[in-house]
Design a protein around this motif. Sequence first.
Motif, PDB file in Angstrom:
ATOM      1  N   GLY A  97       0.783  -1.235   0.000  1.00 42.73           N
ATOM      2  CA  GLY A  97       0.000   0.000   0.000  1.00 42.73           C
ATOM      3  C   GLY A  97       0.812   1.280   0.000  1.00 42.73           C
ATOM      4  O   GLY A  97       0.252   2.369   0.187  1.00 42.73           O
ATOM      5  N   LEU A  98       2.117   1.181  -0.224  1.00 41.69           N
ATOM      6  CA  LEU A  98       2.978   2.359  -0.119  1.00 41.69           C
ATOM      7  C   LEU A  98       2.533   3.506  -1.022  1.00 41.69           C
ATOM      8  O   LEU A  98       2.674   4.682  -0.666  1.00 41.69           O
ATOM      9  CB  LEU A  98       4.430   1.977  -0.430  1.00 41.69           C
ATOM     10  N   ASP A  99       1.986   3.198  -2.186  1.00 42.14           N
ATOM     11  CA  ASP A  99       1.573   4.260  -3.109  1.00 42.14           C
ATOM     12  C   ASP A  99       0.580   5.226  -2.456  1.00 42.14           C
ATOM     13  O   ASP A  99       0.512   6.404  -2.825  1.00 42.14           O
ATOM     14  CB  ASP A  99       0.949   3.642  -4.364  1.00 42.14           C
ATOM     15  N   LYS A 116      12.264  -0.420  -3.955  1.00 40.54           N
ATOM     16  CA  LYS A 116      12.729   0.288  -5.157  1.00 40.54           C
ATOM     17  C   LYS A 116      12.415  -0.503  -6.420  1.00 40.54           C
ATOM     18  O   LYS A 116      12.161   0.079  -7.482  1.00 40.54           O
ATOM     19  CB  LYS A 116      14.226   0.567  -5.057  1.00 40.54           C
ATOM     20  N   ARG A 117      12.427  -1.830  -6.337  1.00 43.43           N
ATOM     21  CA  ARG A 117      12.069  -2.653  -7.509  1.00 43.43           C
ATOM     22  C   ARG A 117      10.568  -2.605  -7.756  1.00 43.43           C
ATOM     23  O   ARG A 117      10.117  -2.433  -8.898  1.00 43.43           O
ATOM     24  CB  ARG A 117      12.533  -4.096  -7.307  1.00 43.43           C
ATOM     25  N   GLU A 118       9.790  -2.786  -6.708  1.00 46.32           N
ATOM     26  CA  GLU A 118       8.342  -2.901  -6.879  1.00 46.32           C
ATOM     27  C   GLU A 118       7.675  -1.558  -7.151  1.00 46.32           C
ATOM     28  O   GLU A 118       6.606  -1.504  -7.772  1.00 46.32           O
ATOM     29  CB  GLU A 118       7.728  -3.556  -5.643  1.00 46.32           C
ATOM     30  N   PHE A 119       8.267  -0.483  -6.670  1.00 46.80           N
ATOM     31  CA  PHE A 119       7.724   0.861  -6.896  1.00 46.80           C
ATOM     32  C   PHE A 119       8.752   1.692  -7.659  1.00 46.80           C
ATOM     33  O   PHE A 119       9.060   2.824  -7.290  1.00 46.80           O
ATOM     34  CB  PHE A 119       7.376   1.523  -5.562  1.00 46.80           C
ATOM     35  N   SER A 120       9.260   1.125  -8.743  1.00 41.23           N
ATOM     36  CA  SER A 120      10.368   1.765  -9.479  1.00 41.23           C
ATOM     37  C   SER A 120      10.007   3.162  -9.959  1.00 41.23           C
ATOM     38  O   SER A 120      10.874   4.037 -10.053  1.00 41.23           O
ATOM     39  CB  SER A 120      10.789   0.881 -10.651  1.00 41.23           C
ATOM     40  N   TYR A 121       8.719   3.399 -10.245  1.00 41.23           N
ATOM     41  CA  TYR A 121       8.308   4.711 -10.743  1.00 41.23           C
ATOM     42  C   TYR A 121       8.521   5.815  -9.712  1.00 41.23           C
ATOM     43  O   TYR A 121       8.673   6.986 -10.074  1.00 41.23           O
ATOM     44  CB  TYR A 121       6.841   4.677 -11.185  1.00 41.23           C
ATOM     45  N   ILE A 122       8.558   5.450  -8.417  1.00 47.56           N
ATOM     46  CA  ILE A 122       8.820   6.447  -7.380  1.00 47.56           C
ATOM     47  C   ILE A 122      10.246   6.975  -7.487  1.00 47.56           C
ATOM     48  O   ILE A 122      10.518   8.140  -7.197  1.00 47.56           O
ATOM     49  CB  ILE A 122       8.592   5.836  -5.975  1.00 47.56           C
ATOM     50  N   PHE A 123      11.152   6.104  -7.943  1.00 49.16           N
ATOM     51  CA  PHE A 123      12.582   6.408  -7.897  1.00 49.16           C
ATOM     52  C   PHE A 123      13.180   6.717  -9.270  1.00 49.16           C
ATOM     53  O   PHE A 123      14.393   6.896  -9.381  1.00 49.16           O
ATOM     54  CB  PHE A 123      13.331   5.227  -7.258  1.00 49.16           C
ATOM     55  N   VAL A 146       3.511  11.181  -8.351  1.00 51.55           N
ATOM     56  CA  VAL A 146       3.942   9.915  -7.760  1.00 51.55           C
ATOM     57  C   VAL A 146       4.302  10.148  -6.284  1.00 51.55           C
ATOM     58  O   VAL A 146       4.595  11.278  -5.878  1.00 51.55           O
ATOM     59  CB  VAL A 146       5.148   9.303  -8.512  1.00 51.55           C
ATOM     60  N   PRO A 147       4.288   9.106  -5.471  1.00 52.00           N
ATOM     61  CA  PRO A 147       4.676   9.267  -4.073  1.00 52.00           C
ATOM     62  C   PRO A 147       6.099   9.802  -3.937  1.00 52.00           C
ATOM     63  O   PRO A 147       6.964   9.515  -4.773  1.00 52.00           O
ATOM     64  CB  PRO A 147       4.585   7.838  -3.521  1.00 52.00           C
ATOM     65  N   ARG A 148       6.325  10.574  -2.881  1.00 54.52           N
ATOM     66  CA  ARG A 148       7.651  11.117  -2.617  1.00 54.52           C
ATOM     67  C   ARG A 148       8.137  10.558  -1.285  1.00 54.52           C
ATOM     68  O   ARG A 148       7.466  10.719  -0.252  1.00 54.52           O
ATOM     69  CB  ARG A 148       7.626  12.650  -2.567  1.00 54.52           C
ATOM     70  N   VAL A 149       9.288   9.892  -1.312  1.00 53.23           N
ATOM     71  CA  VAL A 149       9.808   9.259  -0.101  1.00 53.23           C
ATOM     72  C   VAL A 149      11.269   9.618   0.110  1.00 53.23           C
ATOM     73  O   VAL A 149      11.983   9.973  -0.824  1.00 53.23           O
ATOM     74  CB  VAL A 149       9.662   7.719  -0.141  1.00 53.23           C
ATOM     75  N   ILE A 150      11.684   9.521   1.364  1.00 53.31           N
ATOM     76  CA  ILE A 150      13.090   9.593   1.740  1.00 53.31           C
ATOM     77  C   ILE A 150      13.434   8.253   2.363  1.00 53.31           C
ATOM     78  O   ILE A 150      12.862   7.886   3.400  1.00 53.31           O
ATOM     79  CB  ILE A 150      13.355  10.723   2.747  1.00 53.31           C
TER      80      ILE A 150
END
Length: 254
Positions: A82-84, A110-117, A125-129
């Motif tokens: 559910g990170l998105d 990073k692999r599963e939500f590659s579009y974030i990175f 898109v979600p923004r994470v640190i």
Amino acid sequence: MKIRFLGTGTSQGIPVIGCNCEVCKSLDFRDQRFRTSAHIEINGKSIVIDTGPDFRMQMLRAGISHLDAVLFTHEHKDHTAGLDDIRPFNFRQNRDMPIYGRQQVIDQIKREFSYIFSEVKYPGVPRVITNVIDHAPFEVEGIRVTPIPVMHHKLPVLGFRIGDFTYITDANFISEESKKLIQGSKILVLNALQKTAHQSHFTLEEAIEQVGSLNVEQAYFTHISHKLGLHQEVEKELPEGIHLAYDGLVLNLP
């Protein structure tokens, strides 16, 4: 400190799709379980442990409108999928969301939500640190967090201790070194999947035995499957000071 159980179910949740067992058909709200997650409010800060597939509904149901950080126990999809849905927090708070996990957890995200990175990001898109953690204590918004290493069959998982509260899910082995980190907790949350043996989770009996060796004041079991039984019946079987958690349960620590 306020602890809210956002979800207390195993990877399939309860009810399980297509299942007609008495637990999945139960009308008791305590038998209806989202995937395992918890929310902690402490010193004015808001922290979530794990963002499973039900994260959006968990935030809506609990009325959580502010979030300072996310801690990840491990990389399985029922804890990360559910990170998105952190995006509304990015927009409301106008900041990137700090997330904390072991290196292999961050790598998997990073692999599963590659579009974030990606270097060129799609708008919105979600923004994470990302913050890589291991066994050393760390701080989240000024809150000290102590990782508790456990094993989920052959997969390393981190539990977390914050003050007198310890949270462990997806485990079937706790080392003596980790037990020392748990000792003296006023509240321990521990997984108890079912009554029959399982290769990667504590059974109900095993979880009770673990609690007995850890010198904690109260324990609440989570990551529960429909095979464990009806909440109201299992609760009656538990020793004093041990309870089944359920979605929406709120605990308070001074």
